[in-house]
Design an enzyme around this catalytic site. Sequence first.
Site: not given
Length: 473
Positions: A253, A276
């Site tokens: 990740h 995000r």
Amino acid sequence: MATPSTIPPQTLAKQSAIVVGSGLAGLSAASQLISQNVPVHLLERSAKPGGNSIKASSGINGAPTKYQPVFDDAFYSDTIKSAGKALFSMVTHREKLISTLTNSSASAVSWLVDQKGIDLSNVAQLGGHTHPRTHRGAGQTPPGASIVLTLLKFLKESPLFNLQTSCTVTKVLSAGSRVTGVEYSCENGEKKELHGPVIFASGGFAGDAEGMLAKYRPDLAGYPSTNDPRPGTQPLLTAVGAQVLDMDLVQVHPTGFIDPKNPSSPLKFLAAEVLRGEGGLLLMDGKRFINELDTRENVTNAIMKNPSSSNSPKQWEIKIVLDEGVYNAVKSHVDFYMWKGLMKITTIEELGDGALEAVKRYADAAAGKEKDSLGRTSFAHWSLKDPKPDSVVYAGIVTPVVHFTMGGVLINEKSEVLKEEGERIEGLWAAGEVTGGVHGGNRLGGSSLLECVVFGRIAGDHCAEFLKGNQGS
Ligand SMILES: Cc1cc2nc3c(=O)[nH]c(=O)nc-3n(C[C@H](O)[C@H](O)[C@H](O)COP(=O)(O)OP(=O)(O)OC[C@H]3O[C@@H](n4cnc5c(N)ncnc54)[C@H](O)[C@@H]3O)c2cc1C
């Protein structure tokens, strides 16, 4: 409340189903079994139930749903695209698993929302998705915790549910080619046996740094992880003939927090992708370097092609930056991260050289004044129009972390565990991260919780059918 003695005998399966693991896949399977009056014996190695599922923070994918009503036929193609080169082998098999996953996503979310009453009313767009389809609740509780705790609450209300924690399954028992139960041991170390059909929902091996991860991906040795250190369980299933695939496909990740108080800890807290997705941006040395909504793999690769800032653990220092608009959209996450000391309120000036220019250009793209040079088209809740050195932002430092293992035991669309030759192993099902093949080379954010619900429920249904079919034998 119904008790076994008040349930009509013809509807009550005589034998219990055995479920291994109390994460979302195990709880979904158990819920489905109980709903069909099948007694469940759930064995969980940890003292507390919930596995990695309880930590999930971004949400669960579904389309179409009542919160994402737009007709969305791109979920299947997004998943295929994200799966990448892994799809070159076992194409038809993988396509069936992926279409089962995406076609069942609407009913999976509806089951959680309409039947279990879980709030999943907020929908975000995560990396690799062409539409928003990742659901989480509007309140403070992260989605993994609210789903897991609600399912557990319902299960504990049933007299048919027997949960034993601090009990580790050590062997799968078989007679000929049929699985007949498990061997396990609890705190006193004494080995015991349970007999019945088995659903394995024992999770992945991303935290097994010294064992399975070192075996299948030695290049990732030394990377930090979001998973607790614990041994992987696929070897228990290969011992009874299960086939494994994609074991080297491990998701790193792009954003785990580096805790300023303990920067060298190998266990990192995930900086949820939703930061995000809802409009946050990433800066490396004061510059944006990737469309933040690109797949995890591409964002991670864009970071890792640069020299790391530390080798023990191997990490980079990337800033994740949110403005007030994004903060308000993910307030519960950010407040929690700030409480843990992983993010702070600061100013653009404090972000260092180059940041003001980068944030200005991002704000212009978000306002439609110019096209984003990195190809980002959705800026979600970004609202800062005219960034100044003293503009307030929320920021933390992140680095890539080993997060999820795509590989595992091969199942079919009935969640049956398959042998090398492709035949099913009678009496054995698996669901969730312990399986392989559903995500190919790269799992889309939100699709793991989904796979747990979809394949966990399928496993529960087929196991119930199996037990009822064997009723007279
Ligand atoms: C921090 C974090 C955030 C995440 N956020 C998201 C997200 O927002 N959306 C999403 O889709 N995915 C997310 N993921 C991934 C997702 O949470 C996991 O992949 C998924 O929950 C796995 O569920 P599972 O039921 O397969 O396994 P788990 O939830 O890991 O449960 C497996 C359980 O089995 C038990 N067990 C293992 N071996 C044995 C044994 N031998 N005997 C008895 N018990 C055993 C374990 O102790 C564990 O409790 C996240 C993961 C992490 C770590």
